[in-house]
Design a protein around this motif. Structure first.
Motif, PDB file in Angstrom:
ATOM      1  N   LEU A 192     -12.904  11.983  -1.719  1.00 44.56           N
ATOM      2  CA  LEU A 192     -13.284  10.569  -1.704  1.00 44.56           C
ATOM      3  C   LEU A 192     -14.776  10.374  -1.948  1.00 44.56           C
ATOM      4  O   LEU A 192     -15.248   9.236  -2.005  1.00 44.56           O
ATOM      5  CB  LEU A 192     -12.902   9.938  -0.359  1.00 44.56           C
ATOM      6  CG  LEU A 192     -11.406   9.966  -0.006  1.00 44.56           C
ATOM      7  CD1 LEU A 192     -11.187   9.363   1.381  1.00 44.56           C
ATOM      8  CD2 LEU A 192     -10.577   9.217  -1.046  1.00 44.56           C
ATOM      9  N   SER A 211      -5.096  10.657  12.565  1.00 46.00           N
ATOM     10  CA  SER A 211      -4.357   9.679  11.761  1.00 46.00           C
ATOM     11  C   SER A 211      -3.510   8.738  12.617  1.00 46.00           C
ATOM     12  O   SER A 211      -2.983   7.747  12.111  1.00 46.00           O
ATOM     13  CB  SER A 211      -3.463  10.402  10.750  1.00 46.00           C
ATOM     14  OG  SER A 211      -2.525  11.242  11.413  1.00 46.00           O
ATOM     15  N   ARG A 251      -3.684   3.238   0.165  1.00 52.55           N
ATOM     16  CA  ARG A 251      -4.179   2.742  -1.130  1.00 52.55           C
ATOM     17  C   ARG A 251      -3.504   1.415  -1.466  1.00 52.55           C
ATOM     18  O   ARG A 251      -2.270   1.346  -1.609  1.00 52.55           O
ATOM     19  CB  ARG A 251      -3.913   3.763  -2.224  1.00 52.55           C
ATOM     20  CG  ARG A 251      -4.512   3.404  -3.568  1.00 52.55           C
ATOM     21  CD  ARG A 251      -4.569   4.607  -4.450  1.00 52.55           C
ATOM     22  NE  ARG A 251      -5.163   4.350  -5.740  1.00 52.55           N
ATOM     23  CZ  ARG A 251      -5.595   5.285  -6.560  1.00 52.55           C
ATOM     24  NH1 ARG A 251      -5.497   6.563  -6.209  1.00 52.55           N
ATOM     25  NH2 ARG A 251      -6.135   4.978  -7.720  1.00 52.55           N
ATOM     26  N   TYR A 264       0.834  -1.197   0.000  1.00 54.16           N
ATOM     27  CA  TYR A 264       0.000   0.000   0.000  1.00 54.16           C
ATOM     28  C   TYR A 264       0.872   1.251   0.000  1.00 54.16           C
ATOM     29  O   TYR A 264       2.062   1.209   0.286  1.00 54.16           O
ATOM     30  CB  TYR A 264      -0.923   0.016   1.224  1.00 54.16           C
ATOM     31  CG  TYR A 264      -0.184   0.011   2.547  1.00 54.16           C
ATOM     32  CD1 TYR A 264       0.298   1.199   3.113  1.00 54.16           C
ATOM     33  CD2 TYR A 264       0.057  -1.185   3.224  1.00 54.16           C
ATOM     34  CE1 TYR A 264       0.978   1.199   4.316  1.00 54.16           C
ATOM     35  CE2 TYR A 264       0.744  -1.203   4.433  1.00 54.16           C
ATOM     36  CZ  TYR A 264       1.198  -0.011   4.972  1.00 54.16           C
ATOM     37  OH  TYR A 264       1.894  -0.018   6.161  1.00 54.16           O
ATOM     38  N   THR A 298      -2.303  11.661   2.454  1.00 55.84           N
ATOM     39  CA  THR A 298      -3.295  12.467   3.155  1.00 55.84           C
ATOM     40  C   THR A 298      -4.049  13.300   2.126  1.00 55.84           C
ATOM     41  O   THR A 298      -3.437  14.036   1.344  1.00 55.84           O
ATOM     42  CB  THR A 298      -2.626  13.390   4.195  1.00 55.84           C
ATOM     43  OG1 THR A 298      -1.952  12.569   5.173  1.00 55.84           O
ATOM     44  CG2 THR A 298      -3.663  14.236   4.903  1.00 55.84           C
ATOM     45  N   VAL A 356      -7.137   5.128   9.683  1.00 54.12           N
ATOM     46  CA  VAL A 356      -6.723   5.291   8.293  1.00 54.12           C
ATOM     47  C   VAL A 356      -7.849   4.750   7.417  1.00 54.12           C
ATOM     48  O   VAL A 356      -8.551   3.807   7.800  1.00 54.12           O
ATOM     49  CB  VAL A 356      -5.389   4.557   8.002  1.00 54.12           C
ATOM     50  CG1 VAL A 356      -5.547   3.054   8.142  1.00 54.12           C
ATOM     51  CG2 VAL A 356      -4.876   4.915   6.605  1.00 54.12           C
ATOM     52  N   ILE A 357      -8.049   5.356   6.248  1.00 52.47           N
ATOM     53  CA  ILE A 357      -9.100   4.921   5.318  1.00 52.47           C
ATOM     54  C   ILE A 357      -8.483   4.031   4.243  1.00 52.47           C
ATOM     55  O   ILE A 357      -7.630   4.488   3.474  1.00 52.47           O
ATOM     56  CB  ILE A 357      -9.790   6.122   4.636  1.00 52.47           C
ATOM     57  CG1 ILE A 357     -10.324   7.116   5.669  1.00 52.47           C
ATOM     58  CG2 ILE A 357     -10.900   5.643   3.708  1.00 52.47           C
ATOM     59  CD1 ILE A 357     -11.430   6.593   6.543  1.00 52.47           C
ATOM     60  N   ILE A 379     -15.446   9.130   6.590  1.00 53.17           N
ATOM     61  CA  ILE A 379     -15.339   9.977   5.394  1.00 53.17           C
ATOM     62  C   ILE A 379     -16.429  11.037   5.408  1.00 53.17           C
ATOM     63  O   ILE A 379     -16.167  12.224   5.153  1.00 53.17           O
ATOM     64  CB  ILE A 379     -15.446   9.120   4.114  1.00 53.17           C
ATOM     65  CG1 ILE A 379     -14.216   8.210   3.969  1.00 53.17           C
ATOM     66  CG2 ILE A 379     -15.584  10.015   2.882  1.00 53.17           C
ATOM     67  CD1 ILE A 379     -14.328   7.199   2.847  1.00 53.17           C
ATOM     68  N   LEU A 382      -8.205   2.191   0.729  1.00 52.45           N
ATOM     69  CA  LEU A 382      -8.722   2.380  -0.622  1.00 52.45           C
ATOM     70  C   LEU A 382      -8.311   1.224  -1.512  1.00 52.45           C
ATOM     71  O   LEU A 382      -7.248   0.616  -1.318  1.00 52.45           O
ATOM     72  CB  LEU A 382      -8.193   3.686  -1.232  1.00 52.45           C
ATOM     73  CG  LEU A 382      -8.331   4.981  -0.419  1.00 52.45           C
ATOM     74  CD1 LEU A 382      -7.694   6.132  -1.190  1.00 52.45           C
ATOM     75  CD2 LEU A 382      -9.786   5.267  -0.110  1.00 52.45           C
ATOM     76  N   SER A 408     -13.026   3.845  -1.463  1.00 46.53           N
ATOM     77  CA  SER A 408     -12.864   3.346  -0.090  1.00 46.53           C
ATOM     78  C   SER A 408     -13.441   1.949   0.090  1.00 46.53           C
ATOM     79  O   SER A 408     -14.499   1.613  -0.437  1.00 46.53           O
ATOM     80  CB  SER A 408     -13.525   4.307   0.899  1.00 46.53           C
ATOM     81  OG  SER A 408     -14.900   4.425   0.643  1.00 46.53           O
ATOM     82  N   GLN A 432      -6.188  10.458   6.360  1.00 45.83           N
ATOM     83  CA  GLN A 432      -5.067   9.651   5.879  1.00 45.83           C
ATOM     84  C   GLN A 432      -5.627   8.395   5.216  1.00 45.83           C
ATOM     85  O   GLN A 432      -6.524   7.744   5.745  1.00 45.83           O
ATOM     86  CB  GLN A 432      -4.132   9.239   7.007  1.00 45.83           C
ATOM     87  CG  GLN A 432      -2.884   8.505   6.479  1.00 45.83           C
ATOM     88  CD  GLN A 432      -1.902   8.131   7.570  1.00 45.83           C
ATOM     89  OE1 GLN A 432      -2.264   7.445   8.519  1.00 45.83           O
ATOM     90  NE2 GLN A 432      -0.659   8.603   7.445  1.00 45.83           N
ATOM     91  N   THR A 433      -5.103   8.079   4.037  1.00 46.91           N
ATOM     92  CA  THR A 433      -5.565   6.906   3.302  1.00 46.91           C
ATOM     93  C   THR A 433      -4.411   5.935   3.063  1.00 46.91           C
ATOM     94  O   THR A 433      -3.248   6.340   2.995  1.00 46.91           O
ATOM     95  CB  THR A 433      -6.159   7.295   1.937  1.00 46.91           C
ATOM     96  OG1 THR A 433      -5.122   7.869   1.115  1.00 46.91           O
ATOM     97  CG2 THR A 433      -7.289   8.292   2.101  1.00 46.91           C
TER      98      THR A 433
END
Length: 352
Positions: free
Chosen positions: A32, A104, A138, A22, A26, A108-109, A124, A111, A117, A135-136
């Protein structure tokens, strides 16, 4: 704290995230917001209206939660074992986000590879409402297993009126949404083709198909084109509606989101009209979010709907049906019949 430890165990297990690569970033929570996550807008509606209209806000929120969790329980969460728990937890999150922002260090989100998401819709929505960043993480090789779009919710029992409300909430947060009105002139099969073409360059946010009579269509056309001088003539408006009318008797309203510039959208509109061979009588596409909101109000808000849709009254429906048939006979079928007779007469004359 390790990133995986900040994620819901249920989500980690479903996608095997512990073994996936990942990248962290941010971003503004508003970035999103997508029609592919229809539920986020139900949550935004709740936040926006829970003070002024608690009953209405709660209805929208709980109805969409029941679609996800018919038993009122969230998998992997011991603190959400009833609908009351959902409301209590969300209210607490809203207040915490308002006071302290997105933390954060604790959250954390996640994705998928497309940037959609996998979890964290409540966070969100709350962060977006207060215009905060999140903060994501991915996971580029992860593909989401389900589309939580409008179709998902309608198929699982969400009331259409509630979906209409959620769609209008979406328009308050996204300014790149347009609506294509696919007129009755084109067949249902052609409408399917149009939907595929639109989805080829945009994200489909919402689709609503409405049965409509000629008088209602005339009133609707007069409203959406009211800025144009020709709508001052009732005859011109009825003529436009008649040219847009057809055997399907349905209008399909397709709300779609795209970042294409307006000139590209206008070009697409002309391409579609050429495909269906009916020019401007085949479809209409809005030019901006203001026009989209106007049409959304006319078809999604009951009070506005009554201003043009005669189907709200049974007797009115019957009278309009008779009126419609009489009009079509005088202005369409009778003219077509006379043209047919003239052609046959011409052919007989040539044979002689």
């Amino acid at each position: 704290m390790e990133i995986i430890a900040k994620l819901q165990t249920h989500t980690v297990n479903i996608y095997g995230l512990a073994q996936k690569e990942y990248s962290l970033e941010t971003v503004a929570a508003k970035s999103l917001l997508t029609g592919l996550k229809f539920d986020v807008f139900a949550k935004l509606y709740y936040i926006a209206h829970r003070q002024e209209d608690p009953q209405g806000a709660l209805k929208v929120y709980l109805e969409h939660i029941k679609v996800f969790n018919p038993d009122g329980k969230e998998p992997g969460r011991d603190d959400k074992t009833s609908l009351e728990d959902f409301v209590k937890a969300f209210d607490s999150l809203i207040e915490d986000m308002k006071e302290n922002g997105f933390d954060s260090q604790k959250s954390v989100i996640p994705l998928d590879g497309d940037g959609v998401s996998l979890d964290g819709s409540h966070r969100i929505a709350a962060a977006a409402f207060f215009d905060q960043k999140v903060q994501t993480a991915r996971f580029k090789d992860v593909v989401r297993k389900c589309e939580f779009n409008y179709n998902y919710f309608l198929a699982r029992g969400l009331h259409r009126s509630t979906a209409d409300t959620i769609m209008q909430e979406m328009l308050r947060w996204k300014d790149n949404v347009y609506v294509a009105c696919l007129w009755p002139k084109i067949s249902n099969k052609e409408k399917e083709t149009a939907l595929k073409l639109i989805s080829g360059f945009s994200e489909i946010c919402y689709v609503k198909t409405e049965k409509i009579n000629l008088k209602s269509l005339s009133s609707f056309v007069g409203l959406i084109y009211k800025a144009q001088d020709w709508t001052k003539s009732k005859a011109a408006v009825m003529d436009k509606a008649t040219n847009c009318y057809g055997p399907s008797r349905t209008v399909e309203f397709v709300f779609f989101s795209t970042d294409l510039p307006l000139e590209d959208i206008l070009r697409k509109k002309e391409e579609f009209r050429n495909i269906f061979h009916d020019g401007k009588h085949s479809l209409h596409i809005t030019d901006n979010i203001a026009e989209t909101k106007e049409i959304a109000g006319l078809i999604l808000e009951p009070e506005q709907r009554k201003t043009w849709d005669t189907s709200f009254n049974a007797w009115g429906r019957f009278k309009n049906y008779l009126s419609e048939q009489a009009y079509l006979f005088r202005h369409v079928r009778w003219l077509n019949f006379k043209v047919f007779v003239a052609r046959q007469a011409g052919r007989l004359k040539k044979l002689r």
